[in-house]
Design an enzyme around this catalytic site. Structure first.
Site, short mmCIF file in Angstrom:
data_model
loop_
_atom_site.label_atom_id
_atom_site.label_comp_id
_atom_site.label_asym_id
_atom_site.label_seq_id
_atom_site.Cartn_x
_atom_site.Cartn_y
_atom_site.Cartn_z
CG HIS A 1 -90.85 28.68 1.48
ND1 HIS A 1 -91.06 28.11 2.72
CD2 HIS A 1 -89.64 28.21 1.06
CE1 HIS A 1 -90.02 27.35 3.03
NE2 HIS A 1 -89.15 27.38 2.03
CB ALA B 1 -85.49 23.61 1.80
CB ALA C 1 -96.95 21.69 8.58
#
Length: 272
Positions: free
Chosen positions: A54, A43, A12
Site C-alpha cells: 500500500h 491514502a 476492516a
C-alpha cells in the site's frame, strides 16, 4: 449440490471498523512526518493491499511521487518504502484495538449464513501480528469467522493475488471456486475475488471506498445516502464485481439468488 458452500469476508470496512479508519489515518500521518501532505483519497486508493505494498502504491501515485522528488531531489526507492513501513506498523498497532467494533448487521448476518450450513472464511491486508489484535477485539464483541488468512500465510503475496482465498478454501474444505462468495469493501477485494474465480461482491455502507465513518454516514439525507451508495457500487462494478450490496444484511438473499444462478449453470463473471 451446485450451491454456495462458503463466504470469505474482508475485515476492516467489511466486517469491523466502519469506514476503515484505522489504517488510513496512520498512512496520512507517516507521510506528513516525511514532509509529504497526502489526501485521504490518496491514502485510501490502494486500501485492501498488504500494507507495505500500500505504501509503495501511494509513493507511485504521480502527484505523491512528484512531491517526493521535489522534497528529496530524487525518486523514492525501496529503502524509503521500508522506512515508512517501519513507522507505520507500530503506529497502527498502538491504535488498532480501538477499531475492532463489528459493523452493524455483520454478527446477525454471519449467524444466518452459518444456520444455512455455510463456512465463514476471511482475508485481510493486515499482517498476522496486526490481526491478532483485531481478532481478539472483534471476538470479544461477538464476531469471529471460522478461519483467517493473512498475507503472512501466502509468502506476502496479498491482494490482488488470489492465494489467501485459496488457503481459506483448503482449510474450510470448499470444493470449487464457483461455490464461494468473496465480500469486500475495496477495489483490491474485488480484484482478489475476480482473480480467484469466486463470486465477487462489494459492500457499500461502511466501506473504505465510501470513506465515511458511521456518524458521517447517518448524518446524510436520504438522497445523499443513495448517491453515496450508488457511486460506491459503480466503482465496484467497474473493477469486475459480480454483485454489489448496500449492507451485509442483504448477503443471505443474494446468496439465494446466486444459488439459483448456479442451478442454471451460471458461473462467476458471467452474470452481467
Amino acid at each position: 449440490m451446485n450451491q454456495i458452500e462458503g463466504v470469505i469476508l474482508d475485515w476492516a470496512g467489511t466486517a469491523v471498523d466502519f469506514g476503515c479508519f484505522a489504517p488510513v489515518n496512520v498512512f496520512v500521518d507517516i507521510f506528513k512526518h516525511a514532509g509529504i501532505e497526502v489526501t485521504m483519497e490518496e491514502a485510501r486508493g490502494p486500501m485492501g493491499m498488504l500494507k507495505i505494498d500500500h505504501i509503495r502504491a501511494m509513493l507511485s501515485l504521480p502527484r505523491v511521487s512528484s512531491l517526493w522528488e521535489e522534497k528529496y531531489g530524487r525518486a523514492f526507492n525501496e529503502e524509503d518504502v521500508k522506512k515508512l513501513y517501519a513507522e507505520f506498523e507500530p503506529a497502527l498497532m498502538a491504535s488498532l484495538s480501538e477499531y475492532t467494533n463489528p459493523i452493524p448487521g455483520v454478527i446477525d448476518t454471519v449467524e444466518v449464513l452459518r444456520s444455512k450450513g455455510l463456512k465463514i472464511g476471511s482475508t485481510t491486508g493486515y499482517t498476522r501480528s496486526m490481526m491478532e489484535v483485531v481478532i481478539s477485539g472483534a471476538k470479544a464483541k461477538g464476531y469471529g469467522p471460522d478461519h483467517v488468512v493473512t498475507p503472512d500465510d501466502t509468502d506476502s503475496y496479498g491482494r490482488p493475488y488470489p492465494y489467501m482465498i485459496y488457503r481459506n478454501m483448503e482449510q474450510l474444505k470448499l470444493s470449487a471456486a464457483w461455490k464461494v462468495v468473496k465480500v469486500g469493501d475495496t477495489t483490491s477485494d474485488i480484484k482478489e475475488g475476480v482473480q480467484a474465480g469466486v463470486w465477487s461482491v462489494g459492500v457499500a455502507v461502511g466501506s473504505s471506498e465510501m470513506g465515511l465513518n458511521e456518524e458521517e454516514y447517518q448524518a446524510l439525507s436520504k438522497s445523499e445516502k443513495e448517491a453515496a451508495i450508488a457511486k460506491t457500487k459503480q466503482v465496484f462494478m467497474q473493477h469486475g464485481a459480480d454483485f454489489t450490496i448496500e449492507t451485509m444484511t442483504e448477503l443471505p438473499s443474494l446468496i439465494e439468488r446466486i444459488n439459483r444462478l448456479l442451478a442454471e449453470g451460471r458461473r462467476p463473471g458471467c452474470v452481467k
